[in-house]
Design an enzyme around this catalytic site. Sequence first.
Site, PDB file in Angstrom:
ATOM      1  N   GLU A 113     -41.419  37.505  11.273  1.00 39.44           N
ATOM      2  CA  GLU A 113     -42.514  38.082  12.177  1.00 39.44           C
ATOM      3  C   GLU A 113     -43.113  39.300  11.727  1.00 39.44           C
ATOM      4  O   GLU A 113     -44.398  39.172  12.260  1.00 39.44           O
ATOM      5  CB  GLU A 113     -41.663  38.309  13.464  1.00 39.44           C
ATOM      6  CG  GLU A 113     -41.249  36.955  14.346  1.00 39.44           C
ATOM      7  CD  GLU A 113     -40.077  36.487  13.919  1.00 39.44           C
ATOM      8  OE1 GLU A 113     -39.454  36.729  12.735  1.00 39.44           O
ATOM      9  OE2 GLU A 113     -39.501  35.713  14.410  1.00 39.44           O
TER      10      GLU A 113
ATOM     11  N   ALA B   3     -41.555  30.194  15.932  1.00 35.10           N
ATOM     12  CA  ALA B   3     -42.285  29.734  17.267  1.00 35.10           C
ATOM     13  C   ALA B   3     -43.659  29.181  16.784  1.00 35.10           C
ATOM     14  O   ALA B   3     -44.185  29.398  15.430  1.00 35.10           O
ATOM     15  CB  ALA B   3     -42.717  31.193  18.066  1.00 35.10           C
TER      16      ALA B   3
ATOM     17  N   GLU C 293     -33.794  32.473  15.409  1.00 30.96           N
ATOM     18  CA  GLU C 293     -33.031  33.068  16.808  1.00 30.96           C
ATOM     19  C   GLU C 293     -32.575  31.801  17.293  1.00 30.96           C
ATOM     20  O   GLU C 293     -31.458  32.217  18.168  1.00 30.96           O
ATOM     21  CB  GLU C 293     -34.378  33.616  17.468  1.00 30.96           C
ATOM     22  CG  GLU C 293     -34.972  34.816  16.944  1.00 30.96           C
ATOM     23  CD  GLU C 293     -36.105  35.410  17.480  1.00 30.96           C
ATOM     24  OE1 GLU C 293     -37.121  34.711  17.466  1.00 30.96           O
ATOM     25  OE2 GLU C 293     -36.045  36.598  17.912  1.00 30.96           O
TER      26      GLU C 293
ATOM     27  N   GLY D 286     -38.394  32.339  15.256  1.00 28.97           N
ATOM     28  CA  GLY D 286     -37.915  31.851  16.613  1.00 28.97           C
ATOM     29  C   GLY D 286     -36.827  30.519  16.010  1.00 28.97           C
ATOM     30  O   GLY D 286     -35.988  30.488  16.824  1.00 28.97           O
TER      31      GLY D 286
END
Length: 689
Positions: free
Chosen positions: A125, A63, A105, A102
Site C-alpha cells: 500500500e 483491494a 488483510e 487487502g
Amino acid sequence: MNPVVELRRDGEIAVLAVNSPPVNALSAQVREGIVEGIRQAGADASVKAVVLHCEGRTFFAGADISEFGKPPKQPMLPEVVDFIEASSKPVIAALHGTALGGGLETALACHYRVAVPSAKCGFPEVKLGLLPGAGGTQRLPRLVGPERAMEMVTSGSPISAKAAKEMGIVDELVDESDLLASAIAFARKVVAENRPLKKVRDLDDKIAAARGKPEIFDAFRKANARKFRGFQAPEYNVRCIEAAVNQPFDEGIRLERQLFQELVSGEQSAAQRHVFFAERQVWKIPDISDDTPTLPVKKVGVIGAGTMGGGISMNFANAGLPVTIVEAKPEALERGLGVIRRNYESTAKKGRMSMEDVERRMGLLTGSLKLEDLADCDLIIEAVFENMAIKKEIFSKLDAIAKPGAILASNTSYLNVNEIAAMTKRPEYVLGMHFFSPANIMRLLEVVRGEKTDKRVVATAMQLGRQIGKIAVLVGVCHGFVGNRMLEPRQREANRLILEGAMPWDVDRVLYEFGFPMGPFAMADLAGLDIGWSRETSKGETAREILCEQDRRGQKTGAGFYDYDENRNAKPSKLVEQIILDLSAKKGITRREISDQEILERCVYTMINEGAKILEEGIAIRSSDIDIVWINGYGWPVYRGGPMFYGEQVGLGKVLDRLRAYEAKFGADFKPAALLERLVAEGKGFRDL
Ligand code: 3H9
C-alpha cells in the site's frame, strides 16, 4: 449467483472459490460474494469449515485500486474482513501467487493460513501512498512484532511464504502441486482436532514488549528519514503500528481507518496510483499490437566501453546475454572492462551477488578492437560520445558489417535518429535506445522510434527493455527526446534566476523541497561542470564557464557552485556569490528579490509547457508516459505523479495563467503551447487526449 465467487462443497468442507482475473482484486463484486459465501456456509449445519481459495494466477492481489477515488461501494473491505473473522466456523485461507494488501488483510482475518512455498505476501500500500486499511496495521504486528511490521508496511516489499511461515503469518506450507486439496486436508484436521477459532486480534505476546516504548518507533523513523523524505504514507503507517502496540485493537482500527481515509483522498496517493497505472500503460503502443512478432536477440554488441557502454553491457550480461564490447584503443577497452569488473565485485562485497555470479557475468563479456567482430550480433548499440559525424561514420560502417536483420541502435541522448538511420541501407532496423547513467542502475530506457523503424524492431526493443528490467518508454525523434528536451527549459530558467536575483542554493533548495533528490546546481557539481567545456573555447559568459576557468569544476575538484568538505558536504560559497553578482552587473541586470514560488513556477511550469508541446507533436504517446520518463530518469518525486500529472493537480488553467504572465514579462520562452490553450478552453486535461 455471484459470477466471480462460488461456494462449492467437499464433504463437510465448504470451498469459497474466487475467480476474478487477472489478479483477483477485491472488487465490490468479489467482496459481496465473500460475505454471501461465509453467510451461507455459516447457515448450513453440515459445513464444518470454509476454505477461501482463489483461482488463476494468484490469491487476492489487494483491494481494487481502480475503485479508489470513486464513490464507495458496499460492503467495504474492513467490514468483509470483520465478517470473516467473526465466522462461527473456521475459515482457512489458501495462499498462492501474491497475497498483497487487502488480500493479505483478508487472509489475516481468517483463522488459519496455508500457503504454497512459491507464494509471496506483502503490504505494498505504501507504494500507492496508502496504508493497509482493512486491519492490516493492527493484525500484522500482533503476529510478527512491531519492528518487522514497520519494515513490511513501510517498504512495501513482499516476503516469501517461507519467511511468512517463520514469522508466524502462515501456519503451514503445503504441496505446491495441489494447494486446494492440501488446504481442504488442513481444514479437515482443524475440524477433527477441534482447533479453536484463532483470531489474530486477540494475540498480544508479540506486541507486549514494545508497549510504552516510543523510542522503538522514533529510532525507526530516524533510521529511515532519508528514505521517507517528502512522503506522507510511511509516517502514517508507523503511527498505526505504534497504535497497535499501545492501544486496544478497536481503537487502533479506528485510527487506521481515519488515516487511510485521509491518505486515499489526498494528493500523494492520487499521484502514486496514477504512477501505478502509468507504469502499466507505458508498454501499450496503439499501432503495434501485443502479438507483433519480435526478432530473436541472442547476442548483443556494444560500441564504446566508457561509462555508458559499460553500464549498457552490464544490463545484458545480467540478463544472461553474451555481449561483445568494441573500443577503438586497447587501453580504453581494458579500462572499461576493469570498471565493469569492479562494479560487479563491489556488488558481491555487499553480499548482493556471489563471486561465481561475478565470473559468470564477466564470462559473458568479450572485448574487441574491431567492429567486424559484431558481425554475428542480433542487436548492436552504439554508445560513443555525442557527435553526429562520428555516429554517422559508425552506422555506415556497421551497415556493411552487421548481418541482415540485426537491429542497429544508437544511445544518443539528443541527436536525430532519422539522420543516423539514413546512413544505412536498412533504416527500418535502426532506432534509438537511450539509457540513463548509470545505465546498469537507472530504470528508464527511452526507445526512440525513427520515421522508418519497423514495428517488429520497436516491439523487440520494448520487450528487451522489459527483459533487462527497465521501464521502456517509446518516444519520437526530436532534439533531446522527452526527458532531455524537458530538462532544457528548467535549466535555462535556473540559469536566468541566478542572474536575476536568486543564488544557486536558493534554486536548489526550492527544487529539493519540491521533492527532487537534488537541485540543478548541486547536480551539475556532481556531474562535473567541465562536461563539454574547454579552456580554449571558454567565453567566460556564464557562471559555469567562469567557475571552470577558476578550476572549480564540481565535486571532483572540491569546489563548484558550492564549496565541499572532505566528506563532500556542500556549503554555499561566498566566492560564487560574488562571481554571480559581478556577472549580473556585467550584463546590466538589476538584481531583485525572487520568491520561492517564482523559482518553482519558472522551473516547473516551463517543463509542463514543453511536455504539452511534446504531446502536441506526437513525440510521446500519452501524457502519463512523460510522467514515467521524469520519475524514472530524473528523480521527479513519485508522490507528485510526474510533471504532467502535477500540472493537472495544480490546474492547467492556473499553469496557463502563470505562463501568460511570465510571457508578458520575459517573452517568448514562456509562450504557452497551443495544446495547453486548447485544453484549458475546452475544460479538459492531458488525460483526456
Ligand atoms: C489495498 O489493498 C488497500 C487495502 O489495504 C485497504 C482497502 C480498504 N487493482 O501488474 P500486472 C491490474 S491497495 C486493480 O501487469 P503482474 C493491472 O493494472 C492494493 N487492478 O501483472 C493490470 O491491468 P492491465 C494493494 C489491478 O503479473 C493487470 O491487473 N495491492 C490490481 O506483473 C495485471 O497486472 C497492490 O498494490 C489491483 N490491486 O503483477 C498490488 N493489481 O492488464 C498491485 C493489478 O489492464 N498489483 N491490477 O494493465 C501488483 O503489484 C501486480 O499487479 C501483481 C501482478 C504483483 C499482483
